[in-house]
Design an enzyme around this catalytic site. Sequence first.
Site, short mmCIF file in Angstrom:
data_model
loop_
_atom_site.label_atom_id
_atom_site.label_comp_id
_atom_site.label_asym_id
_atom_site.label_seq_id
_atom_site.Cartn_x
_atom_site.Cartn_y
_atom_site.Cartn_z
CE LYS A 179 45.57 37.98 44.49
NZ LYS A 179 44.53 38.79 45.12
CD GLU A 252 37.31 31.74 31.67
OE1 GLU A 252 36.65 32.58 31.02
OE2 GLU A 252 37.56 30.60 31.23
CB CYS A 286 32.81 38.44 33.67
SG CYS A 286 32.17 36.82 34.12
CD GLU A 382 34.21 44.16 32.27
OE1 GLU A 382 35.38 44.41 32.58
OE2 GLU A 382 33.66 43.07 32.48
P1 NAP Z 1 41.03 42.66 38.85
O1 NAP Z 1 41.33 44.02 39.34
O2 NAP Z 1 41.59 42.23 37.56
O3 NAP Z 1 41.49 41.68 40.01
C1 NAP Z 1 41.31 40.28 39.94
C2 NAP Z 1 42.32 39.60 40.84
O4 NAP Z 1 43.63 39.81 40.32
C3 NAP Z 1 42.34 40.15 42.26
O5 NAP Z 1 42.56 39.07 43.15
C4 NAP Z 1 43.55 41.07 42.22
O6 NAP Z 1 44.09 41.30 43.49
C5 NAP Z 1 44.49 40.29 41.34
N1 NAP Z 1 45.58 41.07 40.74
C6 NAP Z 1 45.63 42.40 40.44
N2 NAP Z 1 46.81 42.71 39.88
C7 NAP Z 1 47.52 41.56 39.79
C8 NAP Z 1 48.80 41.23 39.25
N3 NAP Z 1 49.59 42.16 38.68
N4 NAP Z 1 49.22 39.96 39.31
C9 NAP Z 1 48.42 39.00 39.86
N5 NAP Z 1 47.21 39.25 40.38
C10 NAP Z 1 46.74 40.51 40.34
O7 NAP Z 1 39.48 42.40 38.72
P2 NAP Z 1 38.35 42.77 39.75
O8 NAP Z 1 38.19 44.23 39.77
O9 NAP Z 1 38.60 42.06 41.04
O10 NAP Z 1 37.08 42.06 39.04
C11 NAP Z 1 36.40 42.63 37.99
C12 NAP Z 1 36.89 42.15 36.64
O11 NAP Z 1 36.91 40.73 36.60
C13 NAP Z 1 35.99 42.56 35.51
O12 NAP Z 1 36.76 42.96 34.42
C14 NAP Z 1 35.24 41.30 35.16
O13 NAP Z 1 34.73 41.25 33.86
C15 NAP Z 1 36.26 40.27 35.41
N6 NAP Z 1 35.63 38.97 35.66
C16 NAP Z 1 35.71 38.01 34.70
C17 NAP Z 1 35.08 36.78 34.87
C18 NAP Z 1 35.14 35.72 33.81
O14 NAP Z 1 34.84 34.57 34.11
N7 NAP Z 1 35.49 36.04 32.59
C19 NAP Z 1 34.40 36.53 36.06
C20 NAP Z 1 34.34 37.53 37.02
C21 NAP Z 1 34.99 38.74 36.81
P3 NAP Z 1 44.66 42.79 43.89
O15 NAP Z 1 43.51 43.69 43.82
O16 NAP Z 1 45.31 42.55 45.21
O17 NAP Z 1 45.66 43.25 42.97
#
Ligand code: NAP
Length: 479
Positions: A179, A252, A286, A382
């Site tokens: 997804k 992650e 991240c 962050e």
């Molecule tokens: P996000 O809002 O957490 O979303 C990540 C994914 O999770 C999206 O596909 C989102 O889709 C989905 N999602 C949201 N709510 C969910 C739920 N309740 N159940 C299952 N899936 C759900 O993150 P983002 O804004 O896309 O990305 C930024 C964040 O990712 C930052 O905090 C960054 O640090 C972190 N990140 C971490 C790494 C690592 O390797 N540690 C790498 C890259 C990014 P929907 O929007 O449809 O809900």
Amino acid sequence: MSSVLNTDLTSRRFAQLINGRSVQGAGTSEIIDPGTGQVIATAPTPDTDQVHEAVEAADTAFKVWRLSPASERRAALHRIADTVEEHAEELARLLVLETGKPLAVARDMEVEWAVRWVRYFAEQELAPEVMREDADGRFERHHEPLGVVAAIIPWNFPLFQTLYKVAPAVLAGNTVVVKPAPTSPLHALFLGELLRDLVPAGVVNILGDGGEAGPALTSHPSVRLVSFTGSTAVGRHVISSAASTIKRVVLELGGNDAAIVMPDADVDAVAPEIFSWSFFYAGQICTAIKRIYVPDALYDRFAEHFARLADEAKLGHGLDEEATFGPIQNAKQFERVKEYLATAHADGKVIAGGVVDPRPGYFVPPTVVTDVDDDSVLVREETFGPVRAILRYSDLDDAVSRANDTEYGLGGSVWGTDIEAARSVAGRIESGNVWINTHVAAAPDVPFGGIKQSGVGAEFGLEGLKEFVENKIIYVPNA
Ligand code: NAP
Ligand code: MG
């Protein structure tokens, strides 16, 4: 299959991959190019029934795929790597259009790394082992696949993140439902088209997302592992959603990486490197450097360097080869970054950037802030965007404890001339990864992961592969 090069994507029909078939969505969503603010394509979005259909297809395919010979799985991964490489330019351009990153980063880093990681996993093997053998018998350890894996992907390096989850999952004998994030599904849907004939039906399924697919996946009883990359806040939801059916999770999550500049650092040498790891991809990584600790004696010179580099940045669309600096990826994140700008003016002294760029799209110039207290939101949270605080220290031990005063523990770096002194400080940073005189060195055979609230489990390497299997111990008595 029509090429996406120089093609108007608005007329292109993107489809999901479910059970080996190209499937339209129950609904659609409009995808925006953050570099123009314009709608560039329409993507299919699934309803709950389609999410369930994908999980059930994966569950059915698992019964056969788990028994397939390792050579077949390896061959499938090699086919995937070759095909992605063949379509590198098209995938890279889609990534530029929907994620806003520069073309060179999309092509030479994201697609290239994705291929490299798939090929690495294609060469791995989880052979059975004899754990113990004595006069009575032996204990054998077998690595059993888990079943259906839900791969939930953010929008920043989505092709790479998708393939470094799919490759070990499939190699280990699992099946997958991917997804993507709702704002960046196009590369994934195109990948689905490419994979349709490369793996048996149901082994890899790729959905779109209108915003509801995530919870439908993480709560489905047939999903046995959720491999999630995203924010710490959503990671908490994933854990609670996985609890009722005791799913495995690999998380992650977010990071608030600190860079510590040592008192012996050569400012002219380290400032440009720290700048680029702070602002690369508009700081939306991240493991971007998000807090910078600089000794008193070097502080003003370091800050001047940062301000000059920020002023020299050339904002522009990812396809504009002159541009060094792209947009924020989506409207919601753009609003968040505007709040960081307001905080920067309220809590510190803004020495570069600080105002939204007026051109269409979601552009914010690199923004450098000095004289900020540790309790500012810019330091505590962050900051996923191009706003960075330079923090002053007079005592190295104090800088280390301030760097560690966070719930996050993803990455960190130490910058100095005496490598052993830097190595000693690196040993005291509480994070899953610490780099010296660089930030973010990664390799497919080296495990990557966060500690504290930055994650659970590992990705990459044999440890990463083992997240996709469970131990099965068979005791065999001697005859
Ligand atoms: P996000 O809002 O957490 O979303 C990540 C994914 O999770 C999206 O596909 C989102 O889709 C989905 N999602 C949201 N709510 C969910 C739920 N309740 N159940 C299952 N899936 C759900 O993150 P983002 O804004 O896309 O990305 C930024 C964040 O990712 C930052 O905090 C960054 O640090 C972190 N990140 C971490 C790494 C690592 O390797 N540690 C790498 C890259 C990014 P929907 O929007 O449809 O809900
Ligand atoms: Mg979200």
